[in-house]
Design a protein around this motif. Structure first.
Motif, PDB file in Angstrom:
ATOM      1  N   UNK A  50       0.807  -1.223   0.000  1.00 57.49           N
ATOM      2  CA  UNK A  50       0.000   0.000   0.000  1.00 57.49           C
ATOM      3  C   UNK A  50       0.843   1.278   0.000  1.00 57.49           C
ATOM      4  N   UNK A  51       1.932   1.363   0.786  1.00 58.87           N
ATOM      5  CA  UNK A  51       2.718   2.609   0.761  1.00 58.87           C
ATOM      6  C   UNK A  51       3.234   2.970  -0.623  1.00 58.87           C
ATOM      7  N   UNK A  52       3.807   2.004  -1.332  1.00 56.86           N
ATOM      8  CA  UNK A  52       4.337   2.313  -2.660  1.00 56.86           C
ATOM      9  C   UNK A  52       3.205   2.568  -3.643  1.00 56.86           C
ATOM     10  N   UNK A  53       2.038   1.932  -3.435  1.00 66.60           N
ATOM     11  CA  UNK A  53       0.896   2.180  -4.305  1.00 66.60           C
ATOM     12  C   UNK A  53       0.408   3.620  -4.155  1.00 66.60           C
ATOM     13  N   UNK A  54       0.290   4.101  -2.912  1.00 67.29           N
ATOM     14  CA  UNK A  54      -0.136   5.486  -2.691  1.00 67.29           C
ATOM     15  C   UNK A  54       0.910   6.467  -3.211  1.00 67.29           C
ATOM     16  N   UNK A  55       2.185   6.146  -3.010  1.00 66.25           N
ATOM     17  CA  UNK A  55       3.239   7.028  -3.515  1.00 66.25           C
ATOM     18  C   UNK A  55       3.214   7.099  -5.040  1.00 66.25           C
ATOM     19  N   UNK A  56       3.003   5.953  -5.692  1.00 66.00           N
ATOM     20  CA  UNK A  56       2.916   5.942  -7.158  1.00 66.00           C
ATOM     21  C   UNK A  56       1.703   6.730  -7.636  1.00 66.00           C
ATOM     22  N   UNK A  57       0.587   6.599  -6.922  1.00 64.16           N
ATOM     23  CA  UNK A  57      -0.615   7.369  -7.263  1.00 64.16           C
ATOM     24  C   UNK A  57      -0.338   8.861  -7.166  1.00 64.16           C
ATOM     25  N   UNK A  58       0.374   9.278  -6.124  1.00 64.68           N
ATOM     26  CA  UNK A  58       0.736  10.691  -5.976  1.00 64.68           C
ATOM     27  C   UNK A  58       1.617  11.154  -7.131  1.00 64.68           C
ATOM     28  N   UNK A  59       2.530  10.307  -7.546  1.00 68.31           N
ATOM     29  CA  UNK A  59       3.412  10.648  -8.665  1.00 68.31           C
ATOM     30  C   UNK A  59       2.608  10.812  -9.955  1.00 68.31           C
ATOM     31  N   UNK A  60       1.657   9.901 -10.181  1.00 69.39           N
ATOM     32  CA  UNK A  60       0.822   9.992 -11.382  1.00 69.39           C
ATOM     33  C   UNK A  60       0.034  11.300 -11.387  1.00 69.39           C
ATOM     34  N   UNK A  61      -0.487  11.683 -10.230  1.00 67.70           N
ATOM     35  CA  UNK A  61      -1.297  12.900 -10.162  1.00 67.70           C
ATOM     36  C   UNK A  61      -0.460  14.155 -10.403  1.00 67.70           C
ATOM     37  N   UNK A  62       0.775  14.186  -9.886  1.00 69.06           N
ATOM     38  CA  UNK A  62       1.591  15.387 -10.101  1.00 69.06           C
ATOM     39  C   UNK A  62       1.990  15.500 -11.569  1.00 69.06           C
ATOM     40  N   UNK A  75      -2.608  19.489  -4.592  1.00 65.25           N
ATOM     41  CA  UNK A  75      -3.031  19.239  -3.217  1.00 65.25           C
ATOM     42  C   UNK A  75      -3.411  17.780  -3.018  1.00 65.25           C
ATOM     43  N   UNK A  76      -3.977  17.151  -4.054  1.00 62.71           N
ATOM     44  CA  UNK A  76      -4.260  15.722  -3.982  1.00 62.71           C
ATOM     45  C   UNK A  76      -2.948  14.953  -3.822  1.00 62.71           C
ATOM     46  N   UNK A  77      -1.926  15.408  -4.544  1.00 64.05           N
ATOM     47  CA  UNK A  77      -0.616  14.759  -4.455  1.00 64.05           C
ATOM     48  C   UNK A  77      -0.054  14.857  -3.046  1.00 64.05           C
ATOM     49  N   UNK A  78      -0.164  16.019  -2.433  1.00 68.38           N
ATOM     50  CA  UNK A  78       0.365  16.199  -1.079  1.00 68.38           C
ATOM     51  C   UNK A  78      -0.326  15.264  -0.085  1.00 68.38           C
ATOM     52  N   UNK A 116       9.216  10.007  -2.811  1.00 67.88           N
ATOM     53  CA  UNK A 116       9.078  11.272  -2.080  1.00 67.88           C
ATOM     54  C   UNK A 116      10.158  12.273  -2.495  1.00 67.88           C
ATOM     55  N   UNK A 117      11.386  11.799  -2.672  1.00 63.15           N
ATOM     56  CA  UNK A 117      12.438  12.702  -3.148  1.00 63.15           C
ATOM     57  C   UNK A 117      12.125  13.201  -4.558  1.00 63.15           C
ATOM     58  N   UNK A 118      11.575  12.312  -5.398  1.00 59.82           N
ATOM     59  CA  UNK A 118      11.200  12.726  -6.749  1.00 59.82           C
ATOM     60  C   UNK A 118      10.077  13.757  -6.712  1.00 59.82           C
ATOM     61  N   UNK A 119       9.107  13.541  -5.817  1.00 54.81           N
ATOM     62  CA  UNK A 119       8.008  14.494  -5.695  1.00 54.81           C
ATOM     63  C   UNK A 119       8.501  15.849  -5.191  1.00 54.81           C
ATOM     64  N   UNK A 133       9.323  25.801   0.678  1.00 54.38           N
ATOM     65  CA  UNK A 133       8.707  25.054   1.766  1.00 54.38           C
ATOM     66  C   UNK A 133       8.248  23.675   1.302  1.00 54.38           C
ATOM     67  N   UNK A 134       7.680  23.605   0.110  1.00 53.48           N
ATOM     68  CA  UNK A 134       7.234  22.311  -0.429  1.00 53.48           C
ATOM     69  C   UNK A 134       8.425  21.376  -0.593  1.00 53.48           C
ATOM     70  N   UNK A 135       9.488  21.902  -1.155  1.00 58.24           N
ATOM     71  CA  UNK A 135      10.694  21.085  -1.347  1.00 58.24           C
ATOM     72  C   UNK A 135      11.274  20.635  -0.014  1.00 58.24           C
ATOM     73  N   UNK A 136      11.309  21.554   0.956  1.00 57.13           N
ATOM     74  CA  UNK A 136      11.846  21.230   2.271  1.00 57.13           C
ATOM     75  C   UNK A 136      11.016  20.147   2.961  1.00 57.13           C
ATOM     76  N   UNK A 137       9.701  20.268   2.898  1.00 58.47           N
ATOM     77  CA  UNK A 137       8.834  19.305   3.578  1.00 58.47           C
ATOM     78  C   UNK A 137       8.928  17.920   2.945  1.00 58.47           C
ATOM     79  N   UNK A 138       8.980  17.855   1.626  1.00 61.13           N
ATOM     80  CA  UNK A 138       9.077  16.551   0.966  1.00 61.13           C
ATOM     81  C   UNK A 138      10.409  15.872   1.265  1.00 61.13           C
ATOM     82  N   UNK A 139      11.494  16.616   1.168  1.00 67.92           N
ATOM     83  CA  UNK A 139      12.794  15.997   1.444  1.00 67.92           C
ATOM     84  C   UNK A 139      12.920  15.612   2.913  1.00 67.92           C
ATOM     85  N   UNK A 140      12.370  16.457   3.797  1.00 67.39           N
ATOM     86  CA  UNK A 140      12.411  16.134   5.226  1.00 67.39           C
ATOM     87  C   UNK A 140      11.599  14.879   5.517  1.00 67.39           C
ATOM     88  N   UNK A 141      10.411  14.772   4.920  1.00 69.18           N
ATOM     89  CA  UNK A 141       9.581  13.581   5.121  1.00 69.18           C
ATOM     90  C   UNK A 141      10.292  12.332   4.615  1.00 69.18           C
TER      91      UNK A 141
END
Length: 316
Positions: A50-62, A75-78, A116-119, A133-141
């Motif tokens: 599920x984690x990689x599935x949700x991450x892939x879905x976020x990538x598709x949306x962006x 925002x859906x991607x976030x 997440x790094x790609x996003x 801020x978006x870049x910082x939050x994604x890399x930090x996460x």
């Protein structure tokens, strides 16, 4: 999946003009489509995937947001990326079998960190405001998640080495991309690796005995810390405080502590003296006052060790 796709298609075609009510209707259809897609993944995909599935879905949306220029999908991607982080962090990898010192379930979650790094790059490119801020939050996460996964997925003695090498990797990426977020994270991860080494690999072990795992992991961390002290390029406000020298001090302290645990009592003073001499020579070569101060400290510690060793022998 078909219904979700139909809602996305409706969202694409529903807006005929730029009126606010038209944007609201389009947004509702897009939210329903994303919610249906996320619900489908949560119900149908096994928990480990599920984690990689949700991450892939976020990538598709962006990517869809960039292709269609419908930026509300950001925002859906976030939200989906946050879901992927929560699912990955809450998944218990200890239920998976061991492969040497690694839980095999870890390999299913590491790709989430990569996405997440790609996003961080893709989402920040589309974000006109709050880009940093978006870049910082994604890399930090991504970094926090990777540290947690390594902590959960590896045997305790190997965690510090993995964190130290990860910090070196972040340093290399920060110098390549010139993103200060990676540099700040590398600084913190390196310090955490030093603390983990001292607390787990050294202080909880038996002194004056040889331990191959302890020696190997400690040497990896020490080498990584010295590398960070030389290669890490911190923000100017951090550089003015000479914070990059903290890693070299930690490395020297770990090296001295490692000698205390690995060497026999008569050899400890010799080891500290050799370490002090090496630090002085390298500090003179690099014109580093911090390394020379560490050298002075190690040489003084060596003399103190010799003095008390003689007192002990004399008392006996």
């Amino acid at each position: 999946a078909v219904v979700s796709a139909l809602f996305y298609a409706t969202a694409k075609l529903a807006q005929h003009n730029d009126a606010p009510e038209q944007r609201i209707i389009r947004g509702i259809f897009a939210v329903i489509a994303t919610a249906l897609g996320a619900l489908l993944l949560y119900v149908e995909v096994p928990a480990a995937w599920q984690p990689i599935a949700f991450a892939a879905f976020a990538w598709v949306l962006i990517e869809a947001a960039q292709l269609t220029r419908y930026f509300a999908l950001r925002w859906h991607t976030h939200i989906l990326a946050l879901d992927a982080c929560v699912l990955a962090a809450s998944y218990d990898v200890s239920h998976s079998p061991w492969w040497h010192a690694v839980h095999t379930g870890l390999w299913k979650l590491i790709p989430v960190v990569a996405v997440l790094y790609l996003l961080a790059e893709r989402a920040s490119r589309l974000q006109t405001e709050f880009r940093d801020w978006i870049r910082e939050l994604y890399t930090l996460a991504a970094t926090v998640l990777s540290l947690w996964l390594l902590f959960e997925g590896l045997q305790d003695p190997y965690v510090a080495a993995a964190w130290a090498l990860y910090a070196v990797g972040l340093t290399a990426v920060s110098r390549w991309t010139r993103w200060m977020s990676f540099a700040r994270q590398a600084f913190v991860v390196g310090a955490l690796a030093a603390i983990q080494t001292a607390a787990i690999n050294l202080l909880q072990s038996t002194p004056n005995t040889h331990d191959t795992v302890r020696l190997t992991v400690s040497l990896i961390v020490i080498a990584s810390l010295y590398t960070l002290s030389e290669a890490l390029r911190l923000p100017e406000t951090w550089h003015q405080k000479q914070l990059e020298a903290l890693h070299s001090w930690m490395a020297t302290a770990l090296a001295a502590l490692l000698m205390w645990y690995e060497l026999t009592p008569p050899s400890i003073a010799v080891g500290w003296a050799i370490l002090g001499l090496a630090l002085y020579e390298y500090g003179a070569f690099r014109k580093s006052s911090q390394l020379r101060w560490q050298a002075y400290l190690m040489i003084c510690a060596s003399f103190v060790r010799i003095f008390f060793a003689k007192l002990t022998i004399g008392a006996a």
